[in-house]
Scaffold this active site. Structure first.
Site, PDB file in Angstrom:
ATOM      1  N   GLN A 179      16.997  71.325  20.267  1.00 23.90           N
ATOM      2  CA  GLN A 179      18.116  71.343  21.209  1.00 23.90           C
ATOM      3  C   GLN A 179      18.595  72.712  21.672  1.00 23.90           C
ATOM      4  O   GLN A 179      18.789  72.926  22.870  1.00 23.90           O
ATOM      5  CB  GLN A 179      19.312  70.579  20.623  1.00 23.90           C
ATOM      6  CG  GLN A 179      20.457  70.438  21.599  1.00 23.90           C
ATOM      7  CD  GLN A 179      21.612  69.598  21.079  1.00 23.90           C
ATOM      8  OE1 GLN A 179      22.661  69.537  21.685  1.00 23.90           O
ATOM      9  NE2 GLN A 179      21.441  68.938  19.949  1.00 23.90           N
ATOM     10  N   GLU A 200      22.905  71.875  13.907  1.00 27.63           N
ATOM     11  CA  GLU A 200      24.172  71.764  14.628  1.00 27.63           C
ATOM     12  C   GLU A 200      25.392  71.797  13.709  1.00 27.63           C
ATOM     13  O   GLU A 200      26.278  72.640  13.838  1.00 27.63           O
ATOM     14  CB  GLU A 200      24.173  70.472  15.453  1.00 27.63           C
ATOM     15  CG  GLU A 200      25.514  70.095  16.065  1.00 27.63           C
ATOM     16  CD  GLU A 200      26.007  71.084  17.095  1.00 27.63           C
ATOM     17  OE1 GLU A 200      27.197  71.415  17.084  1.00 27.63           O
ATOM     18  OE2 GLU A 200      25.193  71.538  17.926  1.00 27.63           O
ATOM     19  N   ASP A 202      24.383  73.867  18.812  1.00 28.18           N
ATOM     20  CA  ASP A 202      23.088  73.912  19.486  1.00 28.18           C
ATOM     21  C   ASP A 202      23.230  74.244  20.964  1.00 28.18           C
ATOM     22  O   ASP A 202      22.808  75.305  21.432  1.00 28.18           O
ATOM     23  CB  ASP A 202      22.374  72.569  19.319  1.00 28.18           C
ATOM     24  CG  ASP A 202      21.608  72.471  18.005  1.00 28.18           C
ATOM     25  OD1 ASP A 202      21.066  73.494  17.565  1.00 28.18           O
ATOM     26  OD2 ASP A 202      21.562  71.383  17.426  1.00 28.18           O
ATOM     27  N   GLY A 250      47.356  75.900  22.061  1.00 21.35           N
ATOM     28  CA  GLY A 250      47.737  76.893  23.063  1.00 21.35           C
ATOM     29  C   GLY A 250      49.246  77.059  23.110  1.00 21.35           C
ATOM     30  O   GLY A 250      49.973  76.600  22.230  1.00 21.35           O
ATOM     31  N   GLY A 251      49.713  77.692  24.164  1.00 16.52           N
ATOM     32  CA  GLY A 251      51.142  77.964  24.287  1.00 16.52           C
ATOM     33  C   GLY A 251      51.957  76.763  24.737  1.00 16.52           C
ATOM     34  O   GLY A 251      53.188  76.786  24.671  1.00 16.52           O
TER      35      GLY A 251
END
Length: 414
Positions: A17, A139, A168, A246-247
């Site tokens: 892969q 993976e 991968d 996040g914010g």
């Protein structure tokens, strides 16, 4: 109209892969990708996870579009000569074998440079230099050693690997970037170079916001994490369920039909600018005057309550109704889409992101097209090659006669 990589020839020594992801994108950009496979066997994925007996698996067909396949054993005398000729005539070689495999074939980097000083030699490895350099990686190993698994999962539960193939395919896309940069530099220097991407490094790059949080943790609790304010933080970034990272806080909430539909959910982000509209939409305009809810700082210790109330509203609507309502209000959100829904989505068919391909052995199948859209180099997705389908064609192109090809076949080189 020509393609972006017209005239570039890729010697594709990849399998499974990570490497095929890279070379498939290069093929979509117009490069001539020559996939080298073991005679009689081919890429292992041709036979893995087969849904139709006796034909190439979807695992193979969906990672090897637009390529040509030749069979070659470089360990034979005739095979070495062919491989040398391919190195001489190709611009890029890509491989993702175990450490040292190409060297053991008799082609270390120094010899490759002697054969073709302009050759760009790209490798996918599991780890960079260090204690794990010689270890094999797949993976999920990459996800676990690159920081993804330790930061993915429900609060106070076991680490989880993600369904996205960030180890991968994520590494393969990084290799594409390295190859394109090396090709551009070659225009100035006239020389090729080595391009190496370790899967651990690529996963860590995709987890960089978690390394950000690891450093923030030294200065106090991570207030946007669900553990704040009542939970505890250890020495490392914790797992945070479906928190946004996040914010702007976000969470997955149930929608109408969740009892029987495993994907009747939507992700809603309580963005600062859109929060007033969100509060009104769910029937709580009073939050905008309440000191416990009318600022992001005030909401942080109450986020689970906020999303619980949002969920009470979303459970009265389908995920599509929620999306329609909130998008009109500029509230960021996204329904949880199943693979069935994605496969059937007309807009993805129209943009070439989901493509139906016809194969001579297995018939029609769906694949994911090139996600990178170039205005002057559109990608035409072609079926994957049969094992050795282009062997004689390629050998003639590089100068072998019919007698040479016959001799190579007699030696088991092709």
């Amino acid at each position: 109209m020509g393609k972006a990589l017209d005239g570039i020839r890729i010697l594709d020594m990849t399998h499974v892969q990570s490497g095929p992801t890279c070379t498939q994108i290069l093929a979509w950009f117009g490069a001539d990708v020559i996939k080298v496979e073991r005679p009689g066997e081919g890429d292992p994925t041709r036979g893995q996870l087969r849904d139709v007996p006796g034909v190439d698996s979807l695992y193979f067909t969906m990672l090897n579009a637009n390529k040509r396949s030749i069979t070659l054993n470089p360990k034979t005398e005739a095979g070495k000569k062919v491989f040398t000729k391919l190195i001489e005539l190709c611009d890029v070689m890509v491989e993702n074998f175990a450490p040292g495999a190409i060297d053991r074939m008799g082609f270390p980097w120094e010899k490759i440079q002697q054969i073709n000083p302009r050759m760009i030699y790209a490798s996918v490895k599991g780890f960079g230099p260090g204690p794990f350099e010689d270890c094999k990686v797949y993976e999920n190993v990459a996800q676990c050693t690159g920081g993804s698994a330790s930061t993915t999962g429900q609060i106070d539960s076991v680490p989880l690997v993600t369904g996205a193939q960030i180890g991968d395919s994520g590494t393969g896309i990084h290799v594409v970037a390295g190859i394109l940069a090396a090709l551009l530099q070659r225009e100035k220097s006239g020389r090729g170079q080595r391009v190496t991407v370790a899967m651990q490094d690529a996963v860590l790059n995709l987890c960089r916001v978690k390394l950000r949080d690891q450093q923030r943790l030294a200065h106090g609790p991570l207030k946007e994490y669900p553990q704040y304010p009542n939970g505890t933080f250890g020495e490392a970034v914790p797992r945070a369920g479906n928190a946004s990272g996040g914010g702007h806080p976000g969470w997955i909430v149930k929608c109408k039909g969740w009892e029987s539909d495993p994907d009747a959910y939507i992700y809603v982000i309580a963005q600062l600018q859109a929060f007033p509209a969100l509060a009104k939409a769910i029937g709580h305009p009073e939050w905008l005057e309440d000191a416990n809810f009318n600022t992001p700082e005030a909401r942080l210790p109450r986020l689970m309550h906020v999303f619980s109330v949002i969920e009470q509203w979303t459970m009265t609507k389908t995920k599509w109704e929620v999306m329609s309502t909130l998008n009109d209000l500029d509230v960021p959100c996204g329904p949880i889409l199943s693979m069935k829904e994605l496969a059937e989505e007309p807009s993805l068919r129209a943009t070439g992101t989901v493509v139906e391909v016809d194969h001579p052995k297995r018939g029609k199948y769906l694949t994911v097209g090139n996600p990178i859209k170039l205005s002057d180099s559109p990608a035409d997705v072609k079926r994957s090659p049969l094992l050795g389908e282009h062997t004689e064609e390629v050998l003639r192109e590089i100068g072998l006669s019919d007698a040479d090809i016959h001799a190579a076949r007699q030696q088991g080189a092709i």
